[in-house]
Design an enzyme around this catalytic site. Structure first.
Site, mmCIF file in Angstrom:
data_model
loop_
_atom_site.group_PDB
_atom_site.id
_atom_site.type_symbol
_atom_site.label_atom_id
_atom_site.label_comp_id
_atom_site.label_asym_id
_atom_site.label_seq_id
_atom_site.Cartn_x
_atom_site.Cartn_y
_atom_site.Cartn_z
ATOM 1 N N LYS A 155 0.793 -1.147 -0.104
ATOM 2 C CA LYS A 155 0.038 0.040 0.157
ATOM 3 C C LYS A 155 0.815 1.322 -0.018
ATOM 4 C CE LYS A 155 -3.928 -1.882 0.233
ATOM 5 N NZ LYS A 155 -4.891 -1.820 -1.015
ATOM 6 N N ARG A 156 2.184 1.156 -0.389
ATOM 7 C CA ARG A 156 2.981 2.093 -0.702
ATOM 8 C C ARG A 156 3.161 2.849 0.868
ATOM 9 N NH1 ARG A 156 2.659 -1.091 -4.270
ATOM 10 N NH2 ARG A 156 2.554 -0.453 -6.571
ATOM 11 N N ALA A 186 3.169 6.998 0.746
ATOM 12 C CA ALA A 186 2.157 7.529 0.093
ATOM 13 C C ALA A 186 1.223 8.413 1.085
ATOM 14 C CB ALA A 186 1.355 6.534 -0.530
ATOM 15 N N LEU A 217 -1.201 9.556 4.198
ATOM 16 C CA LEU A 217 -2.348 9.110 4.786
ATOM 17 C C LEU A 217 -3.265 8.104 4.033
ATOM 18 C CD1 LEU A 217 -4.694 9.653 6.779
ATOM 19 C CD2 LEU A 217 -5.758 11.353 5.131
ATOM 20 N N LEU A 240 -5.763 6.844 2.395
ATOM 21 C CA LEU A 240 -7.105 7.553 2.011
ATOM 22 C C LEU A 240 -8.208 6.463 2.381
ATOM 23 C CD1 LEU A 240 -5.543 9.184 -0.985
ATOM 24 C CD2 LEU A 240 -6.320 10.331 1.046
ATOM 25 N N GLY A 295 1.032 13.057 4.093
ATOM 26 C CA GLY A 295 1.255 12.718 5.608
ATOM 27 C C GLY A 295 2.726 12.110 5.597
ATOM 28 N N GLU A 327 4.922 14.795 6.141
ATOM 29 C CA GLU A 327 4.590 15.390 7.531
ATOM 30 C C GLU A 327 5.567 14.642 8.462
ATOM 31 O OE1 GLU A 327 0.341 15.535 7.009
ATOM 32 O OE2 GLU A 327 0.553 17.273 7.884
ATOM 33 N N GLU A 380 -2.686 17.245 -1.171
ATOM 34 C CA GLU A 380 -4.003 17.261 -0.344
ATOM 35 C C GLU A 380 -5.288 17.882 -1.115
ATOM 36 O OE1 GLU A 380 -1.192 17.344 0.888
ATOM 37 O OE2 GLU A 380 -1.127 16.407 3.019
ATOM 38 N N ARG A 415 -7.334 16.074 -3.643
ATOM 39 C CA ARG A 415 -7.994 15.111 -2.834
ATOM 40 C C ARG A 415 -9.207 15.833 -2.057
ATOM 41 N NH1 ARG A 415 -5.695 11.557 -5.973
ATOM 42 N NH2 ARG A 415 -3.501 10.726 -5.348
HETATM 43 C C1 1HE Z 1 -3.250 3.772 -1.065
HETATM 44 C C2 1HE Z 1 -2.376 5.045 -0.936
HETATM 45 C C3 1HE Z 1 -2.852 5.893 -0.015
HETATM 46 C C4 1HE Z 1 -1.373 4.124 -2.582
HETATM 47 N N1 1HE Z 1 -4.190 5.455 0.670
HETATM 48 N N2 1HE Z 1 -4.162 3.340 -0.241
HETATM 49 N N3 1HE Z 1 -1.778 10.387 -0.713
HETATM 50 C C5 1HE Z 1 -1.989 10.634 -1.879
HETATM 51 O O1 1HE Z 1 -2.663 11.224 -2.506
HETATM 52 C C6 1HE Z 1 -0.913 9.640 -2.731
HETATM 53 C C7 1HE Z 1 -1.696 8.462 -3.501
HETATM 54 N N4 1HE Z 1 -0.792 7.428 -3.845
HETATM 55 C C8 1HE Z 1 -0.253 7.667 -5.064
HETATM 56 O O2 1HE Z 1 -0.341 8.622 -5.630
HETATM 57 C C9 1HE Z 1 0.530 6.336 -5.659
HETATM 58 O O3 1HE Z 1 0.014 5.193 -5.024
HETATM 59 C C10 1HE Z 1 2.106 6.516 -5.510
HETATM 60 C C11 1HE Z 1 2.742 7.231 -6.483
HETATM 61 C C12 1HE Z 1 2.397 6.745 -4.053
HETATM 62 C C13 1HE Z 1 2.708 5.051 -6.100
HETATM 63 O O4 1HE Z 1 2.253 4.598 -7.169
HETATM 64 P P1 1HE Z 1 2.068 3.100 -7.930
HETATM 65 O O5 1HE Z 1 1.859 3.070 -9.061
HETATM 66 O O6 1HE Z 1 3.336 2.698 -7.180
HETATM 67 O O7 1HE Z 1 1.087 2.295 -6.535
HETATM 68 P P2 1HE Z 1 -0.551 2.248 -6.851
HETATM 69 O O8 1HE Z 1 -0.753 1.290 -7.580
HETATM 70 O O9 1HE Z 1 -1.050 3.589 -6.994
HETATM 71 O O10 1HE Z 1 -0.836 1.888 -5.460
HETATM 72 C C14 1HE Z 1 -0.550 0.560 -4.750
HETATM 73 C C15 1HE Z 1 -1.622 0.371 -3.852
HETATM 74 O O11 1HE Z 1 -1.723 1.098 -2.715
HETATM 75 C C16 1HE Z 1 -2.878 0.295 -4.057
HETATM 76 O O12 1HE Z 1 -3.837 -0.459 -3.583
HETATM 77 P P3 1HE Z 1 -4.267 -1.969 -4.304
HETATM 78 O O13 1HE Z 1 -5.337 -2.486 -3.239
HETATM 79 O O14 1HE Z 1 -5.076 -1.538 -5.553
HETATM 80 O O15 1HE Z 1 -3.201 -2.497 -4.565
HETATM 81 C C17 1HE Z 1 -3.400 1.695 -3.635
HETATM 82 O O16 1HE Z 1 -4.813 1.753 -3.829
HETATM 83 C C18 1HE Z 1 -2.755 1.809 -2.451
HETATM 84 N N5 1HE Z 1 -2.420 3.270 -1.943
HETATM 85 N N6 1HE Z 1 -1.495 5.115 -1.927
HETATM 86 C C19 1HE Z 1 -4.596 4.132 0.582
HETATM 87 N N7 1HE Z 1 -2.593 7.129 0.395
HETATM 88 C C20 1HE Z 1 -2.782 13.789 8.212
HETATM 89 S S1 1HE Z 1 -3.362 14.721 6.751
HETATM 90 C C21 1HE Z 1 -2.349 13.829 5.473
HETATM 91 C C22 1HE Z 1 -3.125 14.187 4.389
HETATM 92 C C23 1HE Z 1 -2.405 13.157 3.079
HETATM 93 O O17 1HE Z 1 -1.412 12.451 3.429
HETATM 94 S S2 1HE Z 1 -2.626 13.695 1.537
HETATM 95 C C24 1HE Z 1 -1.966 12.538 0.430
HETATM 96 C C25 1HE Z 1 -2.531 11.163 0.175
#
Ligand code: 1HE
Length: 261
Positions: A28-29, A65, A67, A69, A112, A115, A135, A138
């Site tokens: 889940k990265r 990756a 929080l 989500l 996060g 962070e 953020e 999203r």
């Molecule tokens: C996740 C998450 C996540 C991946 N929450 N499940 N963060 C983001 O907006 C970043 C979102 N993630 C991405 O942009 C990409 O995953 C990555 C660039 C980090 C990596 O890409 P990739 O192609 O290597 O992986 P993927 O196919 O996107 O993800 C692999 C799996 O991880 C997939 O799940 P699966 O069940 O389909 O295999 C994704 O859904 C899962 N995954 N990122 C949940 N973030 C305290 S407030 C803080 C606010 C924030 O942090 S906002 C930023 C949120």
């Protein structure tokens, strides 16, 4: 008291005075779910006394990756506030904990995840590292203390740019802003992180305490209060038995010299 169970998403290994803490949810990265965040809290509040520094790193192609989500979508407003306040509590325990934390970042260091890294004390970036605060895209906001810690590192203006545009910055650019202290080649981060954590662990614990707890407070206080606090801390540190022994070692030619490199 029973120790809270460590979640599968965290691995711990002890290497002498350094504890290696690894985010271990690469499928889940290394998205930070509640179990991981509470696991971080449990780890930092139950550090064995012999541990003098922590090395934080991550498995897989990405540091984090951010929080998880999938957990956010089911929160009410009240629960959202509480959720963020739990992150604040936990990241505070890292920033103002007992020992310095060296973080090795690679791949995505996002939301996060950034962070979390910002709550630690020394950041090493592998060249693959890239930073983003998506953020806005999203429909959410920072919640893990990033609006306080990140402007201190890179300024409000750069945080605004990252959040409004959703742009990413690579390791070298991030370094010029102050997101990392050091950039190393891919694959070299862990060795560098271990070297630095081991070095940090050899400092006098009281000096490390002063650097972690007193220095940031002085930096945010008015200059007169800051200078007074500095004098008090300096007197406390130099009066310790540890300082006396270390100074004696140097004066009797047993202490390490400060050599270039
Ligand atoms: C996740 C998450 C996540 C991946 N929450 N499940 N963060 C983001 O907006 C970043 C979102 N993630 C991405 O942009 C990409 O995953 C990555 C660039 C980090 C990596 O890409 P990739 O192609 O290597 O992986 P993927 O196919 O996107 O993800 C692999 C799996 O991880 C997939 O799940 P699966 O069940 O389909 O295999 C994704 O859904 C899962 N995954 N990122 C949940 N973030 C305290 S407030 C803080 C606010 C924030 O942090 S906002 C930023 C949120």
């Amino acid at each position: 008291m029973a120790q809270p169970r460590r979640p599968k998403s965290l691995k711990v290994e002890r290497r002498g005075a350094v504890a290696n803490l690894t985010l271990a949810r690469p499928e889940k990265r290394n998205a930070l779910n509640d179990a991981t965040v509470l696991g971080l809290e449990a780890f930092f509040t139950t550090l064995p006394t012999g541990v003098k520094a922590v090395l934080l790193a991550a498995e897989g192609a990405h540091f984090s990756a951010g929080l998880d989500l999938s957990e956010l979508k089911i929160l009410s407003t009240e629960e959202g506030i509480e959720h963020s306040r739990v992150w604040h509590r936990v990241f505070d325990k890292i920033e103002f904990g007992r020992v310095p934390v060296v973080t090795v970042m690679h791949g995505a260091v996002v939301g996060g995840g950034l962070e979390l890294a910002a709550a630690t004390h020394i950041r090493v970036a592998e060249r693959s590292a890239y930073y983003a605060l998506p953020e806005g895209s999203r429909g959410i906001f920072l919640g893990g203390g990033g609006s306080v810690r990140l402007p201190r590192l890179i300024g409000v203006s750069r945080v605004m740019e990252l959040m409004l545009t959703g742009c990413t910055y690579g390791a070298e650019q991030g370094q010029t802003f102050g997101l990392s202290h050091i950039v190393v080649d891919d694959g070299a981060g862990l060795a560098k992180g271990i070297e630095l954590a081991e070095r940090v662990a050899t400092n006098a614990p009281l000096s490390n305490f002063a650097v972690m707890h007193v220095l940031p407070r002085i930096a945010e206080s008015d200059p007169a209060s800051g200078l007074l606090t500095e004098s008090l801390m300096a007197a406390i540190a130099q009066g310790s038995d540890d300082a006396k022994a270390r100074l004696k070692d140097f004066l009797e030619k047993r202490g390490k010299k400060v050599l270039r490199g």
